[in-house]
Scaffold this motif. Structure first.
Motif, short mmCIF file in Angstrom:
data_model
loop_
_atom_site.label_atom_id
_atom_site.label_comp_id
_atom_site.label_asym_id
_atom_site.label_seq_id
_atom_site.Cartn_x
_atom_site.Cartn_y
_atom_site.Cartn_z
N THR A 116 0.81 -1.22 0.00
CA THR A 116 0.00 0.00 0.00
C THR A 116 0.84 1.27 0.00
OG1 THR A 116 -0.17 -0.06 2.42
CG2 THR A 116 -1.94 -1.10 1.16
N PHE A 117 2.16 1.15 0.13
CA PHE A 117 3.04 2.31 -0.02
C PHE A 117 3.30 2.62 -1.50
CE2 PHE A 117 4.28 0.92 4.28
CZ PHE A 117 4.24 2.13 4.96
N SER A 118 2.86 1.78 -2.40
CA SER A 118 3.22 1.89 -3.82
C SER A 118 2.74 3.20 -4.43
CB SER A 118 2.61 0.73 -4.61
OG SER A 118 3.11 -0.51 -4.17
N THR A 119 3.61 3.80 -5.22
CA THR A 119 3.24 4.93 -6.05
C THR A 119 2.59 4.40 -7.33
OG1 THR A 119 5.37 4.95 -7.15
CG2 THR A 119 5.15 6.30 -5.17
N ALA A 120 2.07 5.32 -8.16
CA ALA A 120 1.40 4.88 -9.39
C ALA A 120 2.32 4.06 -10.30
CB ALA A 120 0.84 6.09 -10.14
N GLN A 125 3.65 -1.52 -12.28
CA GLN A 125 4.60 -2.62 -12.49
C GLN A 125 4.17 -3.88 -11.73
OE1 GLN A 125 7.20 -4.10 -10.33
NE2 GLN A 125 7.78 -5.39 -12.07
N LEU A 126 3.67 -3.71 -10.50
CA LEU A 126 3.28 -4.87 -9.69
C LEU A 126 2.07 -5.58 -10.29
CD1 LEU A 126 3.63 -3.41 -6.07
CD2 LEU A 126 5.24 -4.87 -7.29
N ILE A 127 1.08 -4.84 -10.74
CA ILE A 127 -0.11 -5.47 -11.34
C ILE A 127 0.27 -6.18 -12.63
CG2 ILE A 127 -2.37 -5.03 -12.36
CD1 ILE A 127 -2.69 -2.70 -10.39
N SER A 128 1.11 -5.54 -13.43
CA SER A 128 1.52 -6.16 -14.69
C SER A 128 2.33 -7.42 -14.45
CB SER A 128 2.35 -5.15 -15.51
OG SER A 128 1.58 -4.03 -15.86
N ALA A 129 3.32 -7.35 -13.57
CA ALA A 129 4.20 -8.49 -13.33
C ALA A 129 3.47 -9.66 -12.70
CB ALA A 129 5.37 -8.07 -12.45
N SER A 130 2.52 -9.37 -11.82
CA SER A 130 1.84 -10.44 -11.09
C SER A 130 0.75 -11.12 -11.90
CB SER A 130 1.23 -9.90 -9.80
OG SER A 130 0.25 -8.91 -10.08
N ALA A 131 0.25 -10.47 -12.96
CA ALA A 131 -0.81 -11.02 -13.81
C ALA A 131 -2.05 -11.39 -13.01
CB ALA A 131 -0.29 -12.24 -14.58
N VAL A 132 -2.46 -10.52 -12.08
CA VAL A 132 -3.67 -10.79 -11.31
C VAL A 132 -4.90 -10.65 -12.22
CG1 VAL A 132 -2.67 -10.09 -9.12
CG2 VAL A 132 -3.86 -8.39 -10.51
N SER A 133 -5.87 -11.52 -12.00
CA SER A 133 -7.12 -11.42 -12.75
C SER A 133 -8.19 -10.67 -11.96
CB SER A 133 -7.64 -12.80 -13.13
OG SER A 133 -7.89 -13.58 -11.98
N VAL A 134 -8.08 -10.70 -10.62
CA VAL A 134 -8.99 -9.97 -9.74
C VAL A 134 -8.14 -9.15 -8.79
CG1 VAL A 134 -10.79 -10.15 -7.98
CG2 VAL A 134 -10.73 -11.80 -9.87
N LEU A 135 -8.49 -7.88 -8.63
CA LEU A 135 -7.80 -7.01 -7.68
C LEU A 135 -8.79 -6.56 -6.62
CD1 LEU A 135 -5.34 -5.41 -6.73
CD2 LEU A 135 -6.01 -3.56 -8.30
N LEU A 136 -8.53 -6.93 -5.37
CA LEU A 136 -9.32 -6.52 -4.22
C LEU A 136 -8.54 -5.40 -3.54
CD1 LEU A 136 -10.04 -10.13 -2.86
CD2 LEU A 136 -11.34 -8.85 -4.58
N PHE A 137 -9.08 -4.18 -3.55
CA PHE A 137 -8.26 -3.06 -3.09
C PHE A 137 -9.05 -2.09 -2.23
CE2 PHE A 137 -10.33 -1.32 -6.80
CZ PHE A 137 -10.44 0.05 -6.57
N GLU A 138 -8.33 -1.47 -1.31
CA GLU A 138 -8.85 -0.40 -0.47
C GLU A 138 -8.72 0.89 -1.25
OE1 GLU A 138 -8.16 0.98 4.18
OE2 GLU A 138 -7.34 -0.90 3.40
N ASP A 139 -9.82 1.62 -1.41
CA ASP A 139 -9.78 2.71 -2.38
C ASP A 139 -8.89 3.86 -1.96
OD1 ASP A 139 -11.45 3.72 -0.41
OD2 ASP A 139 -13.14 4.14 -1.74
N GLY A 242 9.30 -10.73 -7.85
CA GLY A 242 8.11 -11.48 -7.46
C GLY A 242 8.51 -12.84 -6.93
N ILE A 243 8.22 -13.10 -5.66
CA ILE A 243 8.67 -14.31 -4.97
C ILE A 243 7.47 -15.22 -4.75
CG2 ILE A 243 9.76 -15.18 -2.86
CD1 ILE A 243 11.07 -12.35 -2.66
N LEU A 244 7.45 -16.36 -5.42
CA LEU A 244 6.31 -17.26 -5.39
C LEU A 244 6.53 -18.37 -4.36
CD1 LEU A 244 3.57 -17.90 -6.72
CD2 LEU A 244 4.82 -19.33 -8.37
N HIS A 245 5.59 -18.50 -3.43
CA HIS A 245 5.71 -19.46 -2.34
C HIS A 245 4.64 -20.55 -2.43
CE1 HIS A 245 8.98 -18.28 0.25
NE2 HIS A 245 8.61 -17.02 0.16
#
Length: 576
Positions: A116-120, A125-139, A242-245
């Motif tokens: 949540t510290f992320s700038t625009a 970059q995080l959304i692109s790299a992670s390839a999320v299909s659903v984003l649950l976010f605090e507005d 991106g570290i996958l566990h």
């Protein structure tokens, strides 16, 4: 009973094995769904999650946590999330974060922890790299308006219908679900509106027709070695890794933390640090739920309100860093606070000095990384000091440690200093977008970039980073990432960011700059520039301006970070 402090050590070479994982006491189910089911069945009626908020307190029992997680899983299934589908979680520490984490696993998906510290630019970059299909976010988080940021990053979002997003910039993203911010700044504008930005209740309602039995069936297919979660951590390059566990990496550490901490009663656990960092989500969830205790949530760290929360909710375990404890001591109400419930405080000398605290517990000296889902070496907290011998403990069950020559990769003789490498059941599957050969050596070991040595008892003596990664306030910061941004600031000729010793942060971030001839650089203006592009903990606390001749470089014009660090220390009077 097997002794967990007895490592199997090669008599000649620097290699040590912990006891087999199946001999570790206290382990239960080794998947995220299995873990949740086990703790919820054991403690169904007890209080599990607490959030105190101006709009009303939230208190979930273990049964509530299960039911809320199943509801998220049903909505994700209705959204089309399949096996190993990635679900982004961009939230402060709140009950919905936990429901999203567990619900994603129940649906067979992989949770992606977003900072949540992320700038625009960082969020893009995080959304692109992670390839999320659903984003649950605090507005909104403080003055960050993530809803507005998402619309700015891709204007196509504004025209999309719920669940039907089709984005050129984010080709995998299909659904955006917003929650009202809990800690919006006083000057935050009203949240933006767009059909694609579904509310949390709308999202949950979309799964109403998915039978709970479908969730049960999906959860039953999850295996310990399936992907479980994705974290991002600054590395040696300018972009986060991106570290996958695996599923079992989460579960092992959740079961393990109470044993390592020697917690033998239900614990009420608190942290002011985000669950998007692996140490916080494993330690707080594990110490609380594995003991039948409760997670006491604070969305963002604030010392004054945390004092009241810890007192009123009778918190027994606090996880944080010394610079945060210093803020507690300076907060209004510190002298009058009743902190008598506290028993376990990480690096907590400032807290345990409070007259109402009666605890002689000390954090066991441990070592770990995000790549190993936190701790990889430790002894239990009640291990005698003479057995610990000022080490960072031995390899935890299932782990194997070796010390190698960082140039050749050859295992060094026992006792010699080199690079620490590790493999074991909580080691990452790898970095996303990287070949296995880029993540591990030929024997499957992860080479940490940290230096140290092993003794004849298999104890690890960690001696810090071999490279220049800065550890500040518990977070890893890449100097290259900061310098890449500084290099775009007008008037900068050379830049080198270094970490300098700091009493409470461990290291502080300091940027050393050579300006172009005739250019005057303002520290305040540069920091303001960086605040628009980097998370707050990456912003240099100090900017030092050097002349060209004061700034050592190699023959190929690379800055000599070690020499520059020494000059910065001298300039600031550190070490005098």
């Amino acid at each position: 009973m097997v002794s967990l402090t007895e490592a199997r050590v090669d008599p000649v070479l620097s290699i040590a094995h912990g006891v087999p994982l199946d001999q570790e006491p206290g382990l239960g189910a080794l998947t995220i769904p299995g873990y949740l089911r086990e703790v919820c069945e054991r403690c169904a009626g007890r209080e599990a999650v607490v959030l105190r908020h101006a709009s009303g307190d939230v208190r979930w029992t273990y049964q509530d946590l299960w039911d809320r997680s199943v509801a998220v899983a049903q909505a994700l299934i209705a959204s089309g999330v399949g096996k190993d589908g990635r679900v982004g979680i961009l939230m402060t520490n709140r009950p919905e974060y936990l429901a999203a984490l567990f619900g994603t696993a129940l649906a067979g998906g992989v949770s992606v922890a977003l900072n949540t510290f992320s700038t625009a630019p960082e969020l893009e970059q995080l959304i692109s790299a992670s390839a999320v299909s659903v984003l649950l976010f605090e507005d909104r988080v403080l003055k960050k308006d993530f809803a507005a940021t998402l619309l700015e990053l891709d204007p196509a979002i504004a025209a999309a219908q719920p669940g039907q997003l089709c984005s050129d910039r984010f080709p995998f993203l299909r659904r955006l679900v917003r929650l009202d911010g809990l800690v919006a700044g006083d000057q935050s504008p009203a949240g933006v509106a767009a059909p694609a930005l579904e509310s949390w209740p709308e999202f949950l309602h979309s799964g109403a027709n998915v039978r709970a039995a479908v969730v049960e069936d999906r959860a039953a297919t999850v295996s310990p070695c399936d992907p479980g979660g994705l974290f991002f951590s600054s590395g040696t390059t300018s972009l986060p890794k991106g570290i996958l566990h695996t599923q079992r990496a989460f579960a092992i550490q959740w079961w393990r933390w109470p044993r390592v901490f020697c917690v033998r009663e239900p614990v009420r656990s608190w942290t002011g640090n985000g669950f998007f960092w692996s140490a916080n989500v494993t330690m707080i969830v594990g110490t609380a739920l594995s003991t039948g205790g409760a997670i006491i949530l604070q969305p963002l760290f604030d010392a004054e309100s945390a004092l009241r929360l810890i007192q009123d909710e009778r918190v027994t375990l606090m996880s944080g860093r010394p610079h945060q404890w210093a803020r507690f001591c300076a907060a209004p109400g510190w002298d009058e606070a009743d902190l008598s419930s506290l028993r376990y405080v990480t690096k907590g000398e400032l807290i345990t000095a409070h007259p109402t605290v009666d605890s002689d517990w000390e954090l066991p000296n441990s070592f770990g990384t995000t790549e190993t889902m936190t701790i990889l070496s430790s002894y239990d907290a009640d291990t005698p000091a003479e057995q610990y011998a000022d080490s960072f403990g031995g390899p935890l069950p299932g782990n194997c440690l070796k010390i190698v020559d960082p140039q050749t990769g050859e295992i060094l003789p026992l006792g010699e200093r080199g690079e620490l490498c590790v493999k074991g059941p909580t080691l990452m599957l790898g970095y996303i977008g990287k070949d296995r050969e880029e993540c591990f050596d030929e024997e499957g070991f992860y080479c940490t970039g940290d230096g140290g040595y092993l003794d004849s008892a298999g104890r690890l003596y960690w001696e810090g980073r071999l490279n220049d990664i800065i550890k500040t306030g518990g977070a890893n910061v890449s100097p290259e990432e900061i310098d890449t941004v500084i290099a775009t600031y007008p008037g900068v000729k050379r830049t080198q960011t270094v970490g300098l010793p700091h009493d409470t942060l461990g290291e502080m971030v300091v940027s050393c700059i050579v300006p172009l001839a005739g250019q005057a650089l303002s520290e305040e203006a540069l920091q303001a520039f960086l605040k628009e592009r980097l998370a707050s903990y990456k912003i240099p606390r100090t900017v030092l301006v050097f002349d060209e001749e004061e700034f050592p470089v190699t023959g190929n014009e690379k800055a000599k970070a070690g020499d520059i660090r020494l000059r910065a220390c001298k300039r600031l009077g550190i070490g005098d």
